[in-house]
Design a protein around this motif. Structure first.
Motif, PDB file in Angstrom:
ATOM      1  N   ILE A  17     -14.457  44.093  13.732  1.00  0.00           N
ATOM      2  CA  ILE A  17     -14.615  42.672  14.057  1.00  0.00           C
ATOM      3  C   ILE A  17     -15.052  41.878  12.837  1.00  0.00           C
ATOM      4  O   ILE A  17     -14.493  40.824  12.530  1.00  0.00           O
ATOM      5  CB  ILE A  17     -15.616  42.489  15.214  1.00  0.00           C
ATOM      6  N   ILE A  21     -11.288  40.784  11.729  1.00  0.00           N
ATOM      7  CA  ILE A  21     -11.058  39.600  12.569  1.00  0.00           C
ATOM      8  C   ILE A  21     -11.765  38.382  11.997  1.00  0.00           C
ATOM      9  O   ILE A  21     -11.187  37.315  11.901  1.00  0.00           O
ATOM     10  CB  ILE A  21     -11.475  39.857  14.032  1.00  0.00           C
ATOM     11  N   SER A  23     -14.565  35.282  11.623  1.00  0.00           N
ATOM     12  CA  SER A  23     -15.312  34.286  12.388  1.00  0.00           C
ATOM     13  C   SER A  23     -14.745  34.096  13.788  1.00  0.00           C
ATOM     14  O   SER A  23     -13.533  34.036  13.985  1.00  0.00           O
ATOM     15  CB  SER A  23     -15.281  32.955  11.638  1.00  0.00           C
ATOM     16  N   ARG A  24     -15.648  34.010  14.754  1.00  0.00           N
ATOM     17  CA  ARG A  24     -15.258  33.823  16.141  1.00  0.00           C
ATOM     18  C   ARG A  24     -16.043  32.666  16.737  1.00  0.00           C
ATOM     19  O   ARG A  24     -17.260  32.636  16.674  1.00  0.00           O
ATOM     20  CB  ARG A  24     -15.555  35.091  16.952  1.00  0.00           C
ATOM     21  N   SER A  25     -15.329  31.716  17.304  1.00  0.00           N
ATOM     22  CA  SER A  25     -15.973  30.571  17.941  1.00  0.00           C
ATOM     23  C   SER A  25     -14.922  29.839  18.764  1.00  0.00           C
ATOM     24  O   SER A  25     -13.745  30.188  18.729  1.00  0.00           O
ATOM     25  CB  SER A  25     -16.569  29.627  16.892  1.00  0.00           C
ATOM     26  N   ASN A  28     -12.335  28.644  16.564  1.00  0.00           N
ATOM     27  CA  ASN A  28     -11.466  29.707  16.071  1.00  0.00           C
ATOM     28  C   ASN A  28     -11.116  30.619  17.244  1.00  0.00           C
ATOM     29  O   ASN A  28     -11.411  31.812  17.240  1.00  0.00           O
ATOM     30  CB  ASN A  28     -12.187  30.474  14.959  1.00  0.00           C
ATOM     31  N   TYR A  29     -10.485  30.032  18.248  1.00  0.00           N
ATOM     32  CA  TYR A  29     -10.238  30.692  19.525  1.00  0.00           C
ATOM     33  C   TYR A  29      -9.338  31.923  19.400  1.00  0.00           C
ATOM     34  O   TYR A  29      -9.517  32.906  20.124  1.00  0.00           O
ATOM     35  CB  TYR A  29      -9.645  29.688  20.510  1.00  0.00           C
ATOM     36  N   ASN A  31      -9.287  34.128  17.016  1.00  0.00           N
ATOM     37  CA  ASN A  31     -10.141  35.248  16.620  1.00  0.00           C
ATOM     38  C   ASN A  31     -11.065  35.674  17.751  1.00  0.00           C
ATOM     39  O   ASN A  31     -11.353  36.860  17.915  1.00  0.00           O
ATOM     40  CB  ASN A  31     -10.964  34.900  15.380  1.00  0.00           C
ATOM     41  N   LEU A  32     -11.522  34.712  18.531  1.00  0.00           N
ATOM     42  CA  LEU A  32     -12.373  35.017  19.676  1.00  0.00           C
ATOM     43  C   LEU A  32     -11.611  35.897  20.672  1.00  0.00           C
ATOM     44  O   LEU A  32     -12.127  36.907  21.158  1.00  0.00           O
ATOM     45  CB  LEU A  32     -12.834  33.722  20.337  1.00  0.00           C
ATOM     46  N   ASN A  33     -10.366  35.542  20.950  1.00  0.00           N
ATOM     47  CA  ASN A  33      -9.545  36.337  21.860  1.00  0.00           C
ATOM     48  C   ASN A  33      -9.165  37.686  21.268  1.00  0.00           C
ATOM     49  O   ASN A  33      -9.097  38.684  21.989  1.00  0.00           O
ATOM     50  CB  ASN A  33      -8.288  35.575  22.273  1.00  0.00           C
ATOM     51  N   THR A  35     -10.985  39.412  19.273  1.00  0.00           N
ATOM     52  CA  THR A  35     -12.204  40.211  19.401  1.00  0.00           C
ATOM     53  C   THR A  35     -12.359  40.714  20.830  1.00  0.00           C
ATOM     54  O   THR A  35     -12.652  41.892  21.060  1.00  0.00           O
ATOM     55  CB  THR A  35     -13.437  39.374  18.999  1.00  0.00           C
ATOM     56  N   ARG A  36     -12.158  39.837  21.761  1.00  0.00           N
ATOM     57  CA  ARG A  36     -12.253  40.186  23.183  1.00  0.00           C
ATOM     58  C   ARG A  36     -11.313  41.344  23.508  1.00  0.00           C
ATOM     59  O   ARG A  36     -11.706  42.336  24.122  1.00  0.00           O
ATOM     60  CB  ARG A  36     -11.905  38.952  23.996  1.00  0.00           C
TER      61      ARG A  36
END
Length: 69
Positions: A17, A21, A23-25, A28-29, A31-33, A35-36
């Motif tokens: 991660i 991947i 930054s996630r926020s 930065n959707y 990357n968030l997805n 990561t999920r």
């Protein structure tokens, strides 16, 4: 899952991660997805029972991931 395997898996997830991947926020959707999905896949591959607690933030779906150990 043994404690040692859980520790190795957790370290692998964190390393991927942070290094791959980034930054996630909500800004930065993508990357968030990513990561999920990576966390879900990793837990499922290791035989854990996984659930997602989905909710909305500012109209955007996010989720907490819960794994039974």
């Amino acid at each position: 899952m043994s404690y040692r395997k859980l520790k190795r898996t957790s370290k692998k997830i964190i390393a991927h991660i942070s290094a791959e991947i980034g930054s996630r926020s909500l800004k930065n959707y993508a990357n968030l997805n990513a990561t999920r999905q990576y966390i879900l896949d990793s837990f499922l591959e290791n035989g854990l029972k996984v659930t997602e607690n989905k909710y909305n933030v500012k109209g955007i779906e996010v989720a907490n991931i819960v794994a039974e150990i």
